[in-house]
Design an enzyme around this catalytic site. Sequence first.
Site, PDB file in Angstrom:
ATOM      1  N   ASP A 153       0.849  -1.197   0.000  1.00 35.37           N
ATOM      2  CA  ASP A 153       0.000   0.000   0.000  1.00 35.37           C
ATOM      3  C   ASP A 153       0.881   1.243   0.000  1.00 35.37           C
ATOM      4  O   ASP A 153       1.778   1.363   0.838  1.00 35.37           O
ATOM      5  CB  ASP A 153      -0.918   0.006   1.221  1.00 35.37           C
ATOM      6  CG  ASP A 153      -1.927  -1.127   1.185  1.00 35.37           C
ATOM      7  OD1 ASP A 153      -2.191  -1.639   0.082  1.00 35.37           O
ATOM      8  OD2 ASP A 153      -2.463  -1.494   2.250  1.00 35.37           O
TER       9      ASP A 153
ATOM     10  N   ARG B 237     -16.343 -12.683  -0.357  1.00 33.28           N
ATOM     11  CA  ARG B 237     -15.601 -11.978   0.691  1.00 33.28           C
ATOM     12  C   ARG B 237     -15.799 -10.484   0.515  1.00 33.28           C
ATOM     13  O   ARG B 237     -15.798  -9.973  -0.608  1.00 33.28           O
ATOM     14  CB  ARG B 237     -14.111 -12.314   0.612  1.00 33.28           C
ATOM     15  CG  ARG B 237     -13.245 -11.584   1.646  1.00 33.28           C
ATOM     16  CD  ARG B 237     -11.812 -12.082   1.619  1.00 33.28           C
ATOM     17  NE  ARG B 237     -10.985 -11.393   2.609  1.00 33.28           N
ATOM     18  CZ  ARG B 237     -10.162 -10.387   2.325  1.00 33.28           C
ATOM     19  NH1 ARG B 237     -10.048  -9.961   1.066  1.00 33.28           N
ATOM     20  NH2 ARG B 237      -9.454  -9.804   3.268  1.00 33.28           N
TER      21      ARG B 237
ATOM     22  N   HIS C 264       1.253  -7.926  -0.062  1.00 30.87           N
ATOM     23  CA  HIS C 264       0.125  -8.785   0.269  1.00 30.87           C
ATOM     24  C   HIS C 264      -0.795  -8.887  -0.938  1.00 30.87           C
ATOM     25  O   HIS C 264      -0.622  -8.178  -1.939  1.00 30.87           O
ATOM     26  CB  HIS C 264      -0.633  -8.247   1.488  1.00 30.87           C
ATOM     27  CG  HIS C 264      -1.035  -6.804   1.385  1.00 30.87           C
ATOM     28  ND1 HIS C 264      -0.137  -5.765   1.514  1.00 30.87           N
ATOM     29  CD2 HIS C 264      -2.241  -6.220   1.150  1.00 30.87           C
ATOM     30  CE1 HIS C 264      -0.766  -4.608   1.374  1.00 30.87           C
ATOM     31  NE2 HIS C 264      -2.043  -4.860   1.145  1.00 30.87           N
TER      32      HIS C 264
END
Length: 346
Positions: free
Chosen positions: A214, A279, A269
């Site tokens: 990020d 999800r 990630h």
Amino acid sequence: MVVASSNPIGSEKLELPVIDLSCSREKVAELIVKACQEYGFFKVINHGVSEDVIRKMEEESFNFFAKPASEKERAGPAKPFGYGCKNIGFNGDMGEVEYLLFNTNPLSISQRSETISNDPTKFSSAVNGYIEAVRNLACEVLDLMAEGLWVHDTSVFSSLITHLDSDSFFRLNHYPPPLLLDTHSSSSSSSSSPSFQIHHQPNPNYIGFGEHSDPQILTILRSNDVGGLQIRLADGFWVPVPPDPTTFCVNVGDLLQVMTNGRFVSVRHRAITNTVKPRMSMAYFGGPPLNALITSVPEVVTPKRPSLYRPFTWGEYKETAYTLRLGDSRLNLFKASPDLDPPHNS
């Protein structure tokens, strides 16, 4: 379909540190620093975000993503804000995901809600209430980080995301099982079709959101009880993070790695789609103003550990990020010297 790479996946699930924010402040600060240095990710409990705020945001999110494709597309395309499906960013990245991306400015959220909800006031109220709560959580965590690093100005990190011109984002991600999203996408011409229907059990290795770090300062992430988040360890193994809707995940962003001079690690990630269950994740990305100068705080720079990165503005870094693919390394382009060795995940 976007299929996971052949990188090895660890057999063990990763038990991230779970930090109780109600414990003594000194102890919490110490545990947070340790987690940021070892993992770049941790979970928090007793976080102060009310169940009512979370419930309202989840309800509005599921209501939107359950709509027919033709209705959802009224809120897009994402440039970068609004509704997107499968396309991530501007450079060809794809994933088995549909999403809503917002700037955290309340007026912007109010205006965008007109194309998202049949009750835009209710929707924008839920979004603004959730953002306010997780921003407060982010600020508390950032102040604890500064205290744990013995930084003199303990608001040095949090002041960047509370600034009036803070460039923070809020993202709602919905990961239907891949074949379901394909069915949904192909039926977009029919406004009476449901958002998705169960027909097949898809391969569990499809990528929902590809490998990345990020770019901002800090991310506050919450997901439902469906797994999918994976973290890449320094040895190259991908390790699943078990879902826990009672906690918030906190992860270090690229800018925080720079400001801590590499002591905190912005870990790569990704999200993998579940075989049969959708999800949902909600992510707040705390970012500084575009003109904010990003550099290491003095307390983490020493003669033996000089600054690993040259000073730059968030606007400069963001512009560079927009020219790259999702998985490209960004921080290495801002190293102060080719001879300095940043953390492995940068």
